[in-house]
Scaffold this motif. Structure first.
Motif, short mmCIF file in Angstrom:
data_model
loop_
_atom_site.label_atom_id
_atom_site.label_comp_id
_atom_site.label_asym_id
_atom_site.label_seq_id
_atom_site.Cartn_x
_atom_site.Cartn_y
_atom_site.Cartn_z
N LYS A 182 4.68 8.20 -2.66
CA LYS A 182 4.69 9.43 -3.45
C LYS A 182 4.88 10.63 -2.55
O LYS A 182 4.27 10.72 -1.48
CB LYS A 182 3.37 9.58 -4.21
N LEU A 183 5.71 11.56 -3.02
CA LEU A 183 5.83 12.87 -2.39
C LEU A 183 5.03 13.85 -3.23
O LEU A 183 5.15 13.86 -4.46
CB LEU A 183 7.29 13.33 -2.36
N ILE A 184 4.21 14.65 -2.58
CA ILE A 184 3.42 15.65 -3.29
C ILE A 184 3.84 17.02 -2.77
O ILE A 184 3.73 17.31 -1.58
CB ILE A 184 1.91 15.43 -3.07
N PHE A 185 4.37 17.83 -3.68
CA PHE A 185 4.80 19.18 -3.35
C PHE A 185 3.71 20.15 -3.78
O PHE A 185 3.44 20.29 -4.97
CB PHE A 185 6.12 19.51 -4.07
N LYS A 186 3.08 20.83 -2.81
CA LYS A 186 2.01 21.79 -3.10
C LYS A 186 2.52 23.20 -2.80
O LYS A 186 3.04 23.45 -1.72
CB LYS A 186 0.77 21.48 -2.27
N TYR A 187 2.33 24.08 -3.78
CA TYR A 187 2.78 25.46 -3.64
C TYR A 187 2.10 26.32 -4.70
O TYR A 187 1.48 25.80 -5.62
CB TYR A 187 4.30 25.56 -3.76
N ARG A 188 2.27 27.62 -4.56
CA ARG A 188 1.71 28.54 -5.55
C ARG A 188 2.57 28.51 -6.81
O ARG A 188 3.77 28.72 -6.75
CB ARG A 188 1.64 29.96 -5.02
N THR A 189 1.93 28.27 -7.94
CA THR A 189 2.62 28.23 -9.22
C THR A 189 3.31 29.57 -9.49
O THR A 189 2.74 30.63 -9.24
CB THR A 189 1.62 27.93 -10.35
N GLY A 190 4.55 29.48 -9.94
CA GLY A 190 5.31 30.68 -10.26
C GLY A 190 6.15 31.21 -9.10
O GLY A 190 7.10 31.95 -9.31
N GLU A 191 5.78 30.84 -7.87
CA GLU A 191 6.53 31.32 -6.70
C GLU A 191 7.59 30.33 -6.24
O GLU A 191 8.52 30.71 -5.54
CB GLU A 191 5.57 31.63 -5.55
N SER A 214 0.86 -1.18 0.00
CA SER A 214 0.00 0.00 0.00
C SER A 214 0.89 1.23 0.00
O SER A 214 1.42 1.62 1.02
CB SER A 214 -0.93 -0.02 1.21
N ALA A 215 1.07 1.78 -1.18
CA ALA A 215 1.90 2.98 -1.31
C ALA A 215 1.22 4.13 -0.59
O ALA A 215 0.00 4.27 -0.61
CB ALA A 215 2.10 3.32 -2.78
N LYS A 216 2.04 4.93 0.06
CA LYS A 216 1.52 6.08 0.79
C LYS A 216 1.81 7.35 0.00
O LYS A 216 2.77 7.42 -0.75
CB LYS A 216 2.18 6.18 2.17
N GLU A 217 0.95 8.33 0.21
CA GLU A 217 1.17 9.65 -0.37
C GLU A 217 1.47 10.61 0.76
O GLU A 217 0.74 10.67 1.75
CB GLU A 217 -0.07 10.10 -1.14
N PHE A 218 2.56 11.34 0.62
CA PHE A 218 2.97 12.31 1.63
C PHE A 218 2.89 13.71 1.02
O PHE A 218 3.59 13.99 0.04
CB PHE A 218 4.40 12.05 2.09
N ILE A 219 2.07 14.56 1.58
CA ILE A 219 2.06 15.96 1.17
C ILE A 219 3.18 16.63 1.94
O ILE A 219 3.14 16.73 3.18
CB ILE A 219 0.71 16.64 1.44
N VAL A 220 4.21 17.05 1.23
CA VAL A 220 5.40 17.62 1.86
C VAL A 220 5.01 18.88 2.62
O VAL A 220 4.43 19.81 2.05
CB VAL A 220 6.49 17.91 0.80
N GLY A 221 5.29 18.87 3.92
CA GLY A 221 4.94 20.00 4.77
C GLY A 221 3.51 19.99 5.27
O GLY A 221 3.08 20.94 5.91
N ASP A 222 2.78 18.93 4.97
CA ASP A 222 1.36 18.81 5.34
C ASP A 222 0.60 20.08 4.94
O ASP A 222 0.66 20.48 3.80
CB ASP A 222 1.21 18.49 6.83
N GLU A 223 -0.11 20.69 5.89
CA GLU A 223 -0.94 21.87 5.55
C GLU A 223 -0.12 23.11 5.21
O GLU A 223 -0.63 24.06 4.62
CB GLU A 223 -1.94 22.19 6.68
N HIS A 224 1.17 23.12 5.55
CA HIS A 224 2.03 24.26 5.22
C HIS A 224 2.46 24.22 3.75
O HIS A 224 2.75 25.26 3.17
CB HIS A 224 3.28 24.28 6.11
N GLY A 225 2.53 23.04 3.20
CA GLY A 225 2.97 22.89 1.81
C GLY A 225 4.46 23.12 1.65
O GLY A 225 5.24 23.00 2.59
N TRP A 226 4.85 23.45 0.44
CA TRP A 226 6.26 23.66 0.06
C TRP A 226 6.51 25.16 0.11
O TRP A 226 6.08 25.90 -0.77
CB TRP A 226 6.48 23.07 -1.32
#
Length: 173
Positions: A54-63, A22-34
């Protein structure tokens, strides 16, 4: 009556010995994001990363962006000239090999302000099971010795298929 017991035994053995991947997904930084000014090493501590996760990097595009780099580039906060970064704002990286992995943001001084992460990736969790959980319940030994000693387990077997026969016989009684 023996057939249902054997069937139950086979189902039980399958359940005990099966491994689920069972592969896990990790949102890097949790609610803080990248982002900057966040302790990504503290975030990663206590987490186990495996091949297939999987690592998921969430951030504002362009920043921001995400670059996978080597240890030297990570320590120096440098992005290799030929390297292509990820820039979607919802970047997914599948961890496909074990070992140390380094990630950083290549925008301005964001890496120097903490926007970098290194993790150790372990082999996949879907490996051959060990007998240790079962050995605490049943006195089972797999031994290459041709003749069991009188004090040895009644479920001594040279080959796994012999052990299965002995377990079926045990549950038939």
């Amino acid at each position: 009556m023996a057939l249902p017991r054997a069937l139950i035994l086979i189902v039980l053995a399958t359940a005990l010995f099966s491994t689920t991947s069972s592969a896990k997904e990790f949102i890097v930084g949790d609610e803080h994001g990248w982002t900057i000014l966040f302790d990504y090493q503290a975030w990663a501590s206590g987490k186990l990363f495996h091949v297939g996760d999987k690592l998921i990097f969430k951030y504002r595009t362009g920043e921001n962006n995400v670059f996978q780099v080597n240890g030297t580039d990570f320590n120096n906060c440098t992005v290799p000239a030929a390297s292509q970064g990820l820039t979607t704002g919802n970047d997914v990286i599948v961890l496909d090999t074990p070992g140390r992995k380094w990630y950083l943001c290549g925008v301005a001084n964001r890496c120097q302000n903490g926007q970098r992460l290194f993790i150790d990736v372990l082999p996949s969790q879907a490996q051959a099971p060990s007998l240790s959980p079962l050995s605490s319940v049943l006195p089972i030994t797999l031994s290459p010795s041709p003749s069991p000693s009188p004090s040895s387990s009644p479920l001594r077997a040279k080959h796994p298929w012999q052990l299965t026969r002995k377990l079926v016989a045990l549950f038939q009684h």
